[in-house]
Design a protein around this motif. Structure first.
Motif, mmCIF file in Angstrom:
data_model
loop_
_atom_site.group_PDB
_atom_site.id
_atom_site.type_symbol
_atom_site.label_atom_id
_atom_site.label_comp_id
_atom_site.label_asym_id
_atom_site.label_seq_id
_atom_site.Cartn_x
_atom_site.Cartn_y
_atom_site.Cartn_z
ATOM 1 N N ASN A 39 -40.273 -25.490 -33.705
ATOM 2 C CA ASN A 39 -40.171 -24.837 -35.004
ATOM 3 C C ASN A 39 -41.001 -25.567 -36.055
ATOM 4 N N TYR A 40 -40.932 -26.880 -36.042
ATOM 5 C CA TYR A 40 -41.680 -27.689 -37.015
ATOM 6 C C TYR A 40 -43.188 -27.496 -36.855
ATOM 7 N N CYS A 41 -43.638 -27.442 -35.604
ATOM 8 C CA CYS A 41 -45.084 -27.382 -35.348
ATOM 9 C C CYS A 41 -45.683 -25.996 -35.551
ATOM 10 N N PHE A 42 -44.909 -24.952 -35.215
ATOM 11 C CA PHE A 42 -45.544 -23.634 -35.104
ATOM 12 C C PHE A 42 -44.841 -22.537 -35.909
ATOM 13 N N THR A 43 -44.070 -22.908 -36.925
ATOM 14 C CA THR A 43 -43.303 -21.921 -37.668
ATOM 15 C C THR A 43 -44.174 -20.824 -38.292
ATOM 16 N N LYS A 44 -45.422 -21.146 -38.643
ATOM 17 C CA LYS A 44 -46.295 -20.162 -39.292
ATOM 18 C C LYS A 44 -47.159 -19.402 -38.293
ATOM 19 N N LYS A 45 -46.980 -19.687 -37.008
ATOM 20 C CA LYS A 45 -47.815 -19.042 -35.987
ATOM 21 C C LYS A 45 -46.950 -18.450 -34.882
ATOM 22 N N ILE A 46 -45.930 -17.681 -35.294
ATOM 23 C CA ILE A 46 -45.032 -17.055 -34.324
ATOM 24 C C ILE A 46 -45.043 -15.542 -34.482
ATOM 25 N N LEU A 47 -44.867 -14.865 -33.378
ATOM 26 C CA LEU A 47 -44.655 -13.424 -33.373
ATOM 27 C C LEU A 47 -43.178 -13.192 -33.127
ATOM 28 N N LYS A 48 -42.536 -12.476 -34.041
ATOM 29 C CA LYS A 48 -41.089 -12.272 -33.929
ATOM 30 C C LYS A 48 -40.795 -11.098 -32.996
ATOM 31 N N LEU A 49 -39.879 -11.337 -32.057
ATOM 32 C CA LEU A 49 -39.502 -10.338 -31.060
ATOM 33 C C LEU A 49 -38.146 -9.726 -31.386
ATOM 34 N N PRO A 50 -37.890 -8.523 -30.892
ATOM 35 C CA PRO A 50 -36.555 -7.933 -31.052
ATOM 36 C C PRO A 50 -35.504 -8.786 -30.352
ATOM 37 N N VAL A 51 -34.266 -8.736 -30.853
ATOM 38 C CA VAL A 51 -33.202 -9.593 -30.354
ATOM 39 C C VAL A 51 -32.857 -9.311 -28.892
ATOM 40 N N ARG A 52 -33.217 -8.140 -28.380
ATOM 41 C CA ARG A 52 -32.881 -7.826 -26.979
ATOM 42 C C ARG A 52 -33.583 -8.765 -25.990
ATOM 43 N N PHE A 53 -34.611 -9.473 -26.458
ATOM 44 C CA PHE A 53 -35.305 -10.409 -25.569
ATOM 45 C C PHE A 53 -34.633 -11.787 -25.523
ATOM 46 N N ASN A 54 -33.641 -11.997 -26.370
ATOM 47 C CA ASN A 54 -32.890 -13.260 -26.348
ATOM 48 C C ASN A 54 -31.553 -13.001 -27.013
ATOM 49 N N ASN A 55 -30.717 -12.265 -26.310
ATOM 50 C CA ASN A 55 -29.464 -11.789 -26.872
ATOM 51 C C ASN A 55 -28.363 -12.834 -26.636
ATOM 52 N N SER A 56 -27.838 -13.393 -27.717
ATOM 53 C CA SER A 56 -26.828 -14.445 -27.615
ATOM 54 C C SER A 56 -25.500 -13.872 -27.124
ATOM 55 N N VAL A 57 -25.003 -14.402 -26.017
ATOM 56 C CA VAL A 57 -23.715 -13.952 -25.493
ATOM 57 C C VAL A 57 -22.585 -14.340 -26.431
ATOM 58 N N SER A 58 -22.679 -15.516 -27.064
ATOM 59 C CA SER A 58 -21.608 -15.941 -27.974
ATOM 60 C C SER A 58 -21.479 -14.982 -29.151
ATOM 61 N N PHE A 59 -22.618 -14.504 -29.706
ATOM 62 C CA PHE A 59 -22.548 -13.530 -30.796
ATOM 63 C C PHE A 59 -22.038 -12.187 -30.284
ATOM 64 N N ALA A 60 -22.458 -11.807 -29.079
ATOM 65 C CA ALA A 60 -21.983 -10.543 -28.509
ATOM 66 C C ALA A 60 -20.477 -10.577 -28.321
ATOM 67 N N ARG A 61 -19.961 -11.709 -27.855
ATOM 68 C CA ARG A 61 -18.508 -11.844 -27.700
ATOM 69 C C ARG A 61 -17.808 -11.807 -29.049
ATOM 70 N N ALA A 62 -18.392 -12.472 -30.044
ATOM 71 C CA ALA A 62 -17.788 -12.498 -31.374
ATOM 72 C C ALA A 62 -17.709 -11.101 -31.979
ATOM 73 N N LYS A 63 -18.678 -10.260 -31.624
ATOM 74 C CA LYS A 63 -18.696 -8.885 -32.133
ATOM 75 C C LYS A 63 -17.916 -7.931 -31.230
ATOM 76 N N LYS A 64 -17.229 -8.492 -30.223
ATOM 77 C CA LYS A 64 -16.389 -7.700 -29.304
ATOM 78 C C LYS A 64 -17.192 -6.690 -28.508
ATOM 79 N N GLU A 65 -18.444 -7.019 -28.223
ATOM 80 C CA GLU A 65 -19.256 -6.117 -27.407
ATOM 81 C C GLU A 65 -18.766 -6.146 -25.956
ATOM 82 N N THR A 66 -18.765 -4.997 -25.335
ATOM 83 C CA THR A 66 -18.339 -4.909 -23.932
ATOM 84 C C THR A 66 -19.367 -4.205 -23.053
ATOM 85 N N LYS A 67 -20.286 -3.477 -23.672
ATOM 86 C CA LYS A 67 -21.288 -2.748 -22.898
ATOM 87 C C LYS A 67 -22.442 -3.665 -22.534
#
Length: 414
Positions: A212-240
């Motif tokens: 993050n420190y080295c390349f923060t200005k040279k990143i392409l942001k991807l949709p969250v489906r490419f790195n979907n946090s299971v902990s957040f999914a559980r917190a949101k009560k997702e089941t699908k």
């Protein structure tokens, strides 16, 4: 050809199965040709290496191995020498740093690679991520959940607090699409980043903070489906379960479990049981783990009964759980409760423990405060004995007390 890279060390020999499960999920969901590149050290056993090879051959895919300990011996030794906390801090493993050597280690004819952590299920075709155009960006990444950062300020990383990275730009390094052509020219910048992050103990996610420190200005942001946090999914009560890359974030000890009512545990297990790591021996280890857990509970019950006799009880509890714990442990009005609110309260706990050593038993009811682990190793070094002077109280709770059964140790044993 799609190129995918894993980086890890495996001192106990039980991490390879997680990487193998990620590999299996990837192979199962793609029709493309894939080469897996594994950056490792001398802890990779011949048995685990053979299982990776077997899995790749089964799907007519390729796997290549790179011993970073040998290929980058000088650079790696210098990095550890300049940053001794890499060896001292139990939140890190040396293997986490191997990803910084990917541009240096992989063959020069490979212009891009997908990096994946080993606590991931690729429940989609990896080709979609592979075909994303990077342009002049060094990395394609999924930013951490900025809404969660604003709601839970303890999730805000120090780089953001110091103004070096915008909160909306800070990314998780568990899934990366890497532009190796550009990154190969940034070896010195990366090493400078290692030294900068290593010089400040406030940075708690070493390799991730470096990138993050080295390349923060040279990143392409991807949709969250490419790195979907299971902990957040559980917190949101997702089941699908969807076609996504699911990241279990293995630093959380409840990331993996044996409760198959949890859809994410079930997803991971559905892949794991089809890998070469699931066999008669793994079932035997699971059975032995249950036996040990049963014996430990009985022994702990007897020890607790003996060790608290004649001593007062002190409880260290998250404020939101105080009322529930009063009922669970029948806490009397004259017994001390220390609210576990912040790092200052952890210091207060330590001071009180020193002042009343031998007179009180401390029931520590939380493992973390604001995403930071209670320093139990420091307590032991200071002469406090677990089971005598303090207890990890959450381990005494059952699901009826609102504490989920932690079966992560059993998953590790398999």
């Amino acid at each position: 050809m799609i190129h995918v890279c894993f980086c890890f060390t495996d001192k106990k020999g039980n991490y390879s199965k997680f990487v193998g499960t990620t590999m299996y999920s990837l192979f199962e969901n793609t029709n493309s040709d894939v080469t897996i590149h594994i950056l490792h050290d001398n802890t990779l056993t011949d048995e685990n290496r053979d299982k990776f090879l077997y899995l790749a051959v089964r799907y007519n895919q390729l796997v290549r191995f790179y011993n970073v300990e040998e290929l980058c011996a000088d650079d790696f030794s210098k990095m550890v020498e300049d940053n001794p906390k890499l060896l001292r801090d139990n939140r890190f493993t040396i293997g986490m740093m191997f990803r910084l050597f990917i541009p240096q280690v992989l063959p020069k004819n490979i212009s891009r690679v997908i990096y994946l952590d080993g606590d991931i299920v690729v429940n989609t075709d990896i080709k979609e991520l592979w075909e994303i155009e990077l342009g002049d960006n060094y990395l394609a990444v999924v930013p951490s959940n900025s809404i969660a950062m604003k709601k839970h300020t303890h999730l805000t990383r120090q780089l953001c607090i110091d103004g070096l990275v915008e909160p909306d730009d800070y990314f998780n390094s568990g899934v990366l699409l890497m532009n190796l052509i550009l990154l190969r020219g940034e070896t010195q910048r990366i090493m400078d980043g290692v030294n900068f992050i290593g010089s400040d103990p406030r940075h708690t996610h070493f390799d991730q903070d470096v990138l993050n420190y080295c390349f923060t200005k040279k990143i392409l942001k991807l949709p969250v489906r490419f790195n979907n946090s299971v902990s957040f999914a559980r917190a949101k009560k997702e089941t699908k379960i969807d076609q996504k890359i699911y990241h279990f974030l293995g630093s959380n000890y409840r990331s993996f479990g044996l409760d198959m009512n949890d859809p994410f545990n079930r997803l991971w297990m559905s892949y794991f049981i089809k890998t070469p790591w699931f066999d008669a021996d793994s079932i035997g280890r699971l059975y032995s783990g249950f036996q040990k857990m049963r014996d430990d509970l009985e022994n702990n019950r007897l020890k607790i009964s003996a060790n608290i006799a004649g001593k007062s009880r002190v409880f260290f509890i998250e404020p939101s759980k105080i009322d529930a714990m009063k009922k669970t442990f029948s806490i009397g009005k004259d017994e001390l409760i220390i609210p576990a609110e912040n790092e200052a309260s952890a210091q207060r706990l330590f001071n009180i423990m020193k002042a009343s050593k031998g007179k009180s038993v401390f029931f520590i009811m939380t493992e973390k405060i604001n995403d930071k682990r209670i320093p139990f190793d420091q307590l032991k070094k200071a002469g406090f004995a677990e089971g005598k002077d303090f207890l990890k109280g959450w381990e005494l709770l059952s699901e009826s007390n609102g504490e989920p059964f932690n079966s992560y140790s059993l998953v590790l044993s398999m």
